[in-house]
Design a protein around this motif. Structure first.
Motif, PDB file in Angstrom:
ATOM      1  N   TYR A  33       0.461   7.409   2.453  1.00  0.00           N
ATOM      2  CA  TYR A  33       1.608   7.021   1.964  1.00  0.00           C
ATOM      3  C   TYR A  33       1.852   8.283   1.572  1.00  0.00           C
ATOM      4  CZ  TYR A  33       0.819   1.805   2.949  1.00  0.00           C
ATOM      5  OH  TYR A  33       1.075   1.016   3.445  1.00  0.00           O
ATOM      6  N   HIS A  34       1.458   9.404   0.622  1.00  0.00           N
ATOM      7  CA  HIS A  34       1.848   9.936   0.148  1.00  0.00           C
ATOM      8  C   HIS A  34       1.497  11.616   0.289  1.00  0.00           C
ATOM      9  CE1 HIS A  34       3.628   6.867  -2.611  1.00  0.00           C
ATOM     10  NE2 HIS A  34       1.774   6.034  -2.342  1.00  0.00           N
ATOM     11  N   PRO A  35       2.655  12.405   1.064  1.00  0.00           N
ATOM     12  CA  PRO A  35       2.798  13.729   1.867  1.00  0.00           C
ATOM     13  C   PRO A  35       1.821  14.621   0.058  1.00  0.00           C
ATOM     14  CG  PRO A  35       3.962  12.882   2.245  1.00  0.00           C
ATOM     15  CD  PRO A  35       3.880  11.619   1.495  1.00  0.00           C
ATOM     16  N   THR A 158      -4.627  -2.875  -7.420  1.00  0.00           N
ATOM     17  CA  THR A 158      -3.727  -3.623  -5.716  1.00  0.00           C
ATOM     18  C   THR A 158      -2.631  -2.019  -5.415  1.00  0.00           C
ATOM     19  OG1 THR A 158      -3.408  -4.529  -7.129  1.00  0.00           O
ATOM     20  CG2 THR A 158      -2.184  -5.037  -5.737  1.00  0.00           C
ATOM     21  N   LEU A 159      -2.635  -1.897  -3.951  1.00  0.00           N
ATOM     22  CA  LEU A 159      -1.913  -0.574  -2.981  1.00  0.00           C
ATOM     23  C   LEU A 159      -0.836  -2.179  -2.413  1.00  0.00           C
ATOM     24  CD1 LEU A 159      -0.911   1.630  -2.271  1.00  0.00           C
ATOM     25  CD2 LEU A 159      -3.191   1.230  -0.725  1.00  0.00           C
ATOM     26  N   SER A 173       6.587  -1.285  -4.281  1.00  0.00           N
ATOM     27  CA  SER A 173       6.651  -1.691  -3.452  1.00  0.00           C
ATOM     28  C   SER A 173       5.380  -1.143  -2.305  1.00  0.00           C
ATOM     29  CB  SER A 173       8.164  -0.940  -3.247  1.00  0.00           C
ATOM     30  OG  SER A 173       8.475   0.130  -3.628  1.00  0.00           O
ATOM     31  N   VAL A 174       6.547  -0.827  -1.441  1.00  0.00           N
ATOM     32  CA  VAL A 174       4.473   0.080  -0.301  1.00  0.00           C
ATOM     33  C   VAL A 174       4.543   1.505  -0.637  1.00  0.00           C
ATOM     34  CG1 VAL A 174       4.636   0.877   2.482  1.00  0.00           C
ATOM     35  CG2 VAL A 174       6.381  -1.573   2.237  1.00  0.00           C
ATOM     36  N   GLY A 175       2.919   1.360  -0.919  1.00  0.00           N
ATOM     37  CA  GLY A 175       2.642   2.986  -1.173  1.00  0.00           C
ATOM     38  C   GLY A 175       2.743   2.633  -2.530  1.00  0.00           C
TER      39      GLY A 175
END
Length: 223
Positions: A33-35, A158-159, A173-175
């Motif tokens: 999710y994260h560059p 928890t993701l 939230s998402v990510g």
């Protein structure tokens, strides 16, 4: 943890192959999710490679090659996962690959998962269970659901894959990832209104539910 992201230590441990199966799947999915985490992983892998190249030569026993080949042929319990950027789906690629490797079926979306009953407004799908009570599982909760209050027998990660929830003043939230340590008491996430929230969860030991009813059904849900 900055902005609900994992610390560098987790990224380095993942790059070194030092994490177990459950944590490897969660960390790889989080990275997708994260560059900024993808960049850190590349750096960690490059550093590890450079360290290996600079190790001094040493003598090896005559049977070392046979032993290495035997290890390569043995089943490998920790998955090798892609951490490529997330594509146009609500499933991060590492999780999609992992589900496919386990079941032979690649779900098109999180709604394509075989969900089982967990409690009022809640469903679950267990992906893996370890010998010491560690568990990798998916949680799906209806918007507005107040999760059962619980303590922890071990750390819990928890993701968020879909939707959002909050614990007190903190919102995930998402990510984003929540790391609940074993010392955290009275943990009670509340799902945001409007849509289902789906999370990938690693529990290092069974949670400790407060309610009598929850403790009664806990053996049935296997978490």
């Amino acid at each position: 943890m900055k902005e609900h992201m994992l610390s560098d230590e987790w990224i380095v441990s993942y790059a070194a192959g030092a994490l177990g199966e459950a944590h490897s799947v969660l960390v790889a999915s989080h990275i997708a999710y994260h560059p900024v985490l993808q960049e850190k992983l590349v750096v960690a892998e490059d550093i590890g490679g450079a360290l290996l190249e600079n190790l001094p030569e040493t003598d090896c026993s005559e049977d070392m090659l046979d032993a290495v080949l035997k290890d390569i042929a043995a089943p490998f319990s920790v998955p090798v996962l892609s951490t490529a950027p997330k594509k146009d789906t609500d499933l991060p690629l590492p999780l999609s690959d992992y589900i496919y490797d386990k079941s032979g079926h690649r779900p098109d979306s999180l709604m394509d998962i075989d969900w089982g009953f967990m409690g009022p407004g809640m469903k679950k799908h267990r992906l893996w269970k370890g010998p010491d009570g560690q568990c990798l599982w998916l949680l799906r909760a209806r918007g507005g659901t107040v999760m059962p209050k619980h303590d922890h027998g071990g750390d819990e990660m928890t993701l968020v894959l879909k939707g959002a929830y909050h614990v007190g003043s903190q919102r995930f939230s998402v990510g984003e990832l929540e790391y609940a340590e074993v010392t955290l008491l009275d943990h009670q996430p509340v799902i945001d209104e409007g849509e289902d929230c789906i999370c990938l969860v690693v529990t290092e030991a069974p949670i400790k539910l407060h309610s009598f009813l929850g403790r009664l059904i806990q053996p049935l849900i296997g978490l």
